[in-house]
Motif scaffolding. Structure first.
Motif, PDB file in Angstrom:
ATOM      1  N   LEU A  83       0.831  -1.210   0.000  1.00  0.00           N
ATOM      2  CA  LEU A  83       0.000   0.000   0.000  1.00  0.00           C
ATOM      3  C   LEU A  83       0.861   1.254   0.000  1.00  0.00           C
ATOM      4  N   ALA A  84       1.956   1.229   0.760  1.00  0.00           N
ATOM      5  CA  ALA A  84       2.848   2.386   0.791  1.00  0.00           C
ATOM      6  C   ALA A  84       3.556   2.564  -0.546  1.00  0.00           C
ATOM      7  N   LYS A  85       3.931   1.472  -1.175  1.00  0.00           N
ATOM      8  CA  LYS A  85       4.627   1.557  -2.458  1.00  0.00           C
ATOM      9  C   LYS A  85       3.698   2.052  -3.578  1.00  0.00           C
ATOM     10  N   ALA A  86       2.403   1.818  -3.414  1.00  0.00           N
ATOM     11  CA  ALA A  86       1.437   2.218  -4.448  1.00  0.00           C
ATOM     12  C   ALA A  86       0.996   3.668  -4.300  1.00  0.00           C
ATOM     13  N   HIS A  87       1.485   4.369  -3.274  1.00  0.00           N
ATOM     14  CA  HIS A  87       1.055   5.756  -3.032  1.00  0.00           C
ATOM     15  C   HIS A  87       1.312   6.610  -4.273  1.00  0.00           C
ATOM     16  N   ARG A  88       0.270   7.341  -4.698  1.00  0.00           N
ATOM     17  CA  ARG A  88       0.285   8.213  -5.877  1.00  0.00           C
ATOM     18  C   ARG A  88       0.515   7.416  -7.169  1.00  0.00           C
ATOM     19  N   GLY A  89       0.096   6.173  -7.145  1.00  0.00           N
ATOM     20  CA  GLY A  89       0.232   5.338  -8.335  1.00  0.00           C
ATOM     21  C   GLY A  89      -0.986   4.456  -8.525  1.00  0.00           C
ATOM     22  N   ILE A  90      -0.778   3.302  -9.132  1.00  0.00           N
ATOM     23  CA  ILE A  90      -1.851   2.349  -9.423  1.00  0.00           C
ATOM     24  C   ILE A  90      -1.547   1.045  -8.710  1.00  0.00           C
ATOM     25  N   LEU A  91      -2.526   0.530  -7.978  1.00  0.00           N
ATOM     26  CA  LEU A  91      -2.414  -0.790  -7.360  1.00  0.00           C
ATOM     27  C   LEU A  91      -3.298  -1.732  -8.164  1.00  0.00           C
ATOM     28  N   TYR A  92      -2.669  -2.712  -8.774  1.00  0.00           N
ATOM     29  CA  TYR A  92      -3.368  -3.607  -9.704  1.00  0.00           C
ATOM     30  C   TYR A  92      -3.453  -5.007  -9.113  1.00  0.00           C
ATOM     31  N   VAL A  93      -4.671  -5.533  -9.038  1.00  0.00           N
ATOM     32  CA  VAL A  93      -4.907  -6.880  -8.527  1.00  0.00           C
ATOM     33  C   VAL A  93      -5.592  -7.698  -9.612  1.00  0.00           C
ATOM     34  N   ASP A  94      -4.852  -8.591 -10.226  1.00  0.00           N
ATOM     35  CA  ASP A  94      -5.441  -9.488 -11.217  1.00  0.00           C
ATOM     36  C   ASP A  94      -6.131 -10.633 -10.480  1.00  0.00           C
ATOM     37  N   GLU A  95      -7.278 -11.080 -11.005  1.00  0.00           N
ATOM     38  CA  GLU A  95      -8.088 -12.122 -10.364  1.00  0.00           C
ATOM     39  C   GLU A  95      -8.443 -11.719  -8.929  1.00  0.00           C
ATOM     40  N   VAL A  96      -8.940 -10.501  -8.766  1.00  0.00           N
ATOM     41  CA  VAL A  96      -9.247  -9.982  -7.439  1.00  0.00           C
ATOM     42  C   VAL A  96     -10.319 -10.817  -6.749  1.00  0.00           C
ATOM     43  N   ASN A  97     -11.148 -11.508  -7.515  1.00  0.00           N
ATOM     44  CA  ASN A  97     -12.187 -12.336  -6.908  1.00  0.00           C
ATOM     45  C   ASN A  97     -11.620 -13.547  -6.194  1.00  0.00           C
ATOM     46  N   LEU A  98     -10.353 -13.897  -6.471  1.00  0.00           N
ATOM     47  CA  LEU A  98      -9.718 -15.028  -5.794  1.00  0.00           C
ATOM     48  C   LEU A  98      -8.936 -14.583  -4.564  1.00  0.00           C
ATOM     49  N   LEU A  99      -8.839 -13.275  -4.356  1.00  0.00           N
ATOM     50  CA  LEU A  99      -8.154 -12.739  -3.187  1.00  0.00           C
ATOM     51  C   LEU A  99      -9.047 -12.923  -1.961  1.00  0.00           C
ATOM     52  N   HIS A 100      -8.418 -13.186  -0.817  1.00  0.00           N
ATOM     53  CA  HIS A 100      -9.231 -13.402   0.379  1.00  0.00           C
ATOM     54  C   HIS A 100      -9.989 -12.134   0.749  1.00  0.00           C
ATOM     55  N   ASP A 101     -11.195 -12.325   1.258  1.00  0.00           N
ATOM     56  CA  ASP A 101     -12.098 -11.204   1.512  1.00  0.00           C
ATOM     57  C   ASP A 101     -11.494 -10.151   2.446  1.00  0.00           C
ATOM     58  N   HIS A 102     -10.771 -10.574   3.471  1.00  0.00           N
ATOM     59  CA  HIS A 102     -10.269  -9.578   4.427  1.00  0.00           C
ATOM     60  C   HIS A 102      -9.189  -8.705   3.792  1.00  0.00           C
ATOM     61  N   LEU A 103      -8.468  -9.240   2.790  1.00  0.00           N
ATOM     62  CA  LEU A 103      -7.498  -8.418   2.069  1.00  0.00           C
ATOM     63  C   LEU A 103      -8.200  -7.445   1.115  1.00  0.00           C
ATOM     64  N   VAL A 104      -9.281  -7.905   0.480  1.00  0.00           N
ATOM     65  CA  VAL A 104     -10.057  -7.006  -0.382  1.00  0.00           C
ATOM     66  C   VAL A 104     -10.633  -5.872   0.454  1.00  0.00           C
ATOM     67  N   ASP A 105     -11.163  -6.187   1.630  1.00  0.00           N
ATOM     68  CA  ASP A 105     -11.674  -5.156   2.539  1.00  0.00           C
ATOM     69  C   ASP A 105     -10.593  -4.131   2.859  1.00  0.00           C
ATOM     70  N   LEU A 106      -9.400  -4.635   3.154  1.00  0.00           N
ATOM     71  CA  LEU A 106      -8.288  -3.775   3.527  1.00  0.00           C
ATOM     72  C   LEU A 106      -7.910  -2.828   2.377  1.00  0.00           C
ATOM     73  N   LEU A 107      -7.856  -3.368   1.152  1.00  0.00           N
ATOM     74  CA  LEU A 107      -7.519  -2.552  -0.018  1.00  0.00           C
ATOM     75  C   LEU A 107      -8.557  -1.468  -0.252  1.00  0.00           C
ATOM     76  N   LEU A 108      -9.835  -1.856  -0.186  1.00  0.00           N
ATOM     77  CA  LEU A 108     -10.902  -0.897  -0.463  1.00  0.00           C
ATOM     78  C   LEU A 108     -10.975   0.180   0.606  1.00  0.00           C
ATOM     79  N   ASP A 109     -10.708  -0.187   1.864  1.00  0.00           N
ATOM     80  CA  ASP A 109     -10.680   0.815   2.934  1.00  0.00           C
ATOM     81  C   ASP A 109      -9.583   1.842   2.675  1.00  0.00           C
ATOM     82  N   ALA A 110      -8.391   1.350   2.317  1.00  0.00           N
ATOM     83  CA  ALA A 110      -7.276   2.258   2.059  1.00  0.00           C
ATOM     84  C   ALA A 110      -7.560   3.141   0.850  1.00  0.00           C
TER      85      ALA A 110
END
Length: 653
Positions: free
Chosen positions: A108-135
């Motif tokens: 998350l810190a490395k993606a600051h002012r850039g693009i964070l790309y998650v391919d196959e985001v539907n296969l990512l665990h829900d608590h990590l998706v929550d964390l990304l969307l909150d940030a």
């Protein structure tokens, strides 16, 4: 992993659809708008494989204006990332060697002012998706772990791609993506040929291909920069805001996130178009991107947006221009019973848009599959029964403790959950168990030359990671009897309702599902194992019934499919759910062959559940006998629901 744009990236403007005569296609436009106004909340791109989803996302960084004289970073998040890798954590080497709690930044810190790309985001665990969307929504990330307590900026554009065939995001997570677009390969042969032509030209000489699109890339970069500079001054009038509210209300979306995202997207589109004020066309474009995934009322409903309803909600009239304030005139009158708008509220004179109710999208209806199955089975009589309303099911689990993908079904060693011990690490990642690491290092301090009060001498062999127990997802394979005995007395309707309810449970627990059916003289794989519970529900609704009962063939087909899947995905433990009344009537020695097949499955150690579909006062008990041969749990179909299980327990008490 962080990438900087270079000549090896396929140009954004070279992607077919991103350079259309009427402007970018919805996918390219959504990506552009969310870079103009990151507060929109990111983009989810849904589509079949091979539709340039990843290509265009990686190409996006090359057309974005640089940040502090450096290219916009693109950070790709791997599916197997752990929470400490995403948020960052304490630097273990510094902590142990120097006694300092030093923060080690995450993705998350490395993606600051850039693009964070998650391919196959539907296969990512829900608590990590929550964390990304909150940030992404807050523009900052909070770290509270391993003795580290801090908050840092994390303003980035979140882009997720997914193939719906591999499973859906939960509606709660789907709603938190700002925009979503559906992509598919073009059906026009000329467009398909152009895609291939450009790809082959790029592969033959990447540098020359990139150079050919350099002018288009520069123009696009300049236009995005101009829009970013303009977006803060774009006006959204009260009339425009009211129109957005009317559109969202017409589509009956939950909450107010849809209104906010639609408003932000309309403002971004106005800036992209070089306008200083939002128009009806900006709202139309924004609604098409921000509302389809928020209309999803049930887990098996597909996202979508009815154009007729959208146009009806927008109305025919353009938004009135916002009146310029008169510096010499009186201030605005207060709103109230006698204030502005009391006599000209929208709809009072019949000119406002008519109210439009949007009922919940129906479950998939049976769609003509019976005829095709009958053709394959010759003259085998068949019928298609509809399912009833789904219900909450009892929890079915796999025996023992596994080590598969984190989920919500069976006990397993996972990366999250309660800590039950520690062990030496077997690979990268994992939360360090500090106490056990120190305990492993202490006996060796004298041999390592530590004297007095010097720092603890720690070696890599001393490291210990926490062992946690949580829940895993499983492969739930349904083996469904679709013979004539199941079609009697509306039994198939009850069967479909029960299996559909179990499918809904599998969806919520992040399981992989498969479907084997048997009828007539053979069994067939109606759906190979997949994360797409929607596809399984569709196949189930279309399932015809009729003919004899080849029970042995059904069990053997299920056993073969489980063997193949064990090779493909060895860590995912299977749960076989056999839905039958236990009859075996197809072929000679049908009963003996079915017992032999059940014995083979029992020897393989697969956890099985037999859902007994027999009903009525006169029962033969064949399904219970089958459960004995399988070493399976026997569950009467009436006890599949959680409520029925609770009622049975109360009666027993």
């Amino acid at each position: 992993m962080t990438h900087a744009p270079d000549d090896r990236h396929f140009p954004f403007s070279a992607v077919v659809g991103a350079d259309g005569p009427d402007g970018p296609d919805p996918m390219a436009l959504a990506l552009i708008l969310t870079t103009i106004a990151p507060e929109v909340g990111g983009v989810l791109v849904r589509g079949e494989k091979g539709t340039a989803k990843s290509t265009i996302v990686r190409a996006l960084t090359a057309v974005l204006p640089p940040v502090d004289d450096r290219p916009v970073p693109l950070v790709e998040m791997p599916i197997g990332a752990t929470e400490d890798r995403v948020t960052g954590s304490i630097n273990i080497e510094t902590a142990l060697a120097e006694g300092k709690a030093e923060y080690q930044p995450g993705l998350l810190a490395k993606a600051h002012r850039g693009i964070l790309y998650v391919d196959e985001v539907n296969l990512l665990h829900d608590h990590l998706v929550d964390l990304l969307l909150d940030a992404a929504a807050m523009g900052r990330a909070t770290v509270e772990r391993d003795g580290v307590s801090m908050t840092h900026e994390a303003r980035f554009v979140l882009v997720g791609t997914m193939n719906p065939e591999e499973g859906e995001l939960r509606p709660q997570l789907l709603d938190r993506f700002g925009l979503t677009v559906e992509v598919a390969a073009p059906r026009d042969p000329a467009l398909r040929a152009e895609v291939v032509r450009r790809r082959m030209a790029y592969d033959a000489d990447p540098a020359a291909f990139v150079a050919a699109y350099a002018a288009a890339e520069t123009a696009l970069r300049r236009r995005i920069g101009d829009a970013q500079a303009l977006v803060g001054s774009v006006r959204l009038t009260d009339a425009g805001l009211l129109k957005i509210a009317e559109v969202c209300a017409a589509f009956d979306v939950d909450g107010l996130r849809a209104d906010i995202v639609t408003a932000r997207t309309a403002v971004a589109h106005a800036a992209w178009s070089g306008r200083a004020q939002v128009t009806l066309d900006d709202i139309r474009v924004a609604a098409r991107l921000a509302l389809p995934h928020r209309r999803r009322r049930k887990p098996f409903d597909a996202p979508g947006l009815e154009e007729d309803l959208l146009e009806q909600a927008l109305g025919d009239d353009e938004l009135p221009p916002e009146p310029e304030p008169d510096p010499d005139g009186p201030g605005p009158e207060p709103d109230g019973p006698d204030g502005p708008g009391a006599d000209d509220a929208p709809g009072d004179d019949g000119s406002g848009p008519e109210s439009a109710e949007s009922p919940e999208a129906p479950m998939p209806e049976p769609a003509g599959a019976a005829g095709a199955d009958s053709a394959r089975a010759g003259s085998l009589p068949s019928s298609v029964a509809a399912s009833g309303a789904t219900f909450r099911t009892r929890l079915l689990t796999v025996r023992g403790v596994g080590a598969g993908t984190a989920g919500r079904r069976s006990r397993a060693r996972t990366t999250n959950g309660r800590r039950i011990g520690a062990t030496a690490p077997t690979g990268p990642g994992g939360a360090i168990h500090l106490t056990e690491t120190i305990r492993a290092a202490v006996p060796h301090q004298h041999a390592r030359g530590r004297t007095g009060t010097g720092p603890l001498v720690v070696r890599p062999a001393d490291l210990r990671v926490a062992v946690r127990e949580g829940r895993e997802s499983n492969l739930v394979l349904f083996c469904v009897d679709a013979s004539g005995s199941m079609a009697a007395r509306r039994r198939m309707e009850q069967v479909k309702t029960a299996v559909l309810s179990l499918l809904l449970d599998a969806y919520q627990r992040r399981d992989k599902v498969g479907l084997v059916t048997f009828r007539g003289a053979e069994a067939a794989v109606a759906l190979p194992p997949t994360h797409s519970v929607d596809a399984a529900a569709q196949r189930l609704e279309e399932l015809p019934s009729g003919g004899r009962t080849p029970l042995a063939e059904g069990l053997l087909e299920a056993a073969h499919l489980l063997t193949v899947e064990r090779t493909r995905d060895p860590q995912r433990r299977p749960l076989l759910v056999v839905v039958t009344d236990g009859r075996a009537t197809s072929g000679a020695d049908a009963v003996a062959r079915s017992r032999m097949a059940a014995g083979l499955l029992a020897e393989s150690g697969v956890t099985c559940v037999v859902v007994d579909c027999e009903s009525g006062p006169m029962r033969m008990g064949l399904a219970a006998t089958l459960a004995e041969h399988l070493g399976a749990e026997h569950v009467p179909i009436g006890e599949v629901s959680a409520e029925a299980l609770v009622d049975a327990a109360r009666r027993a008490a």
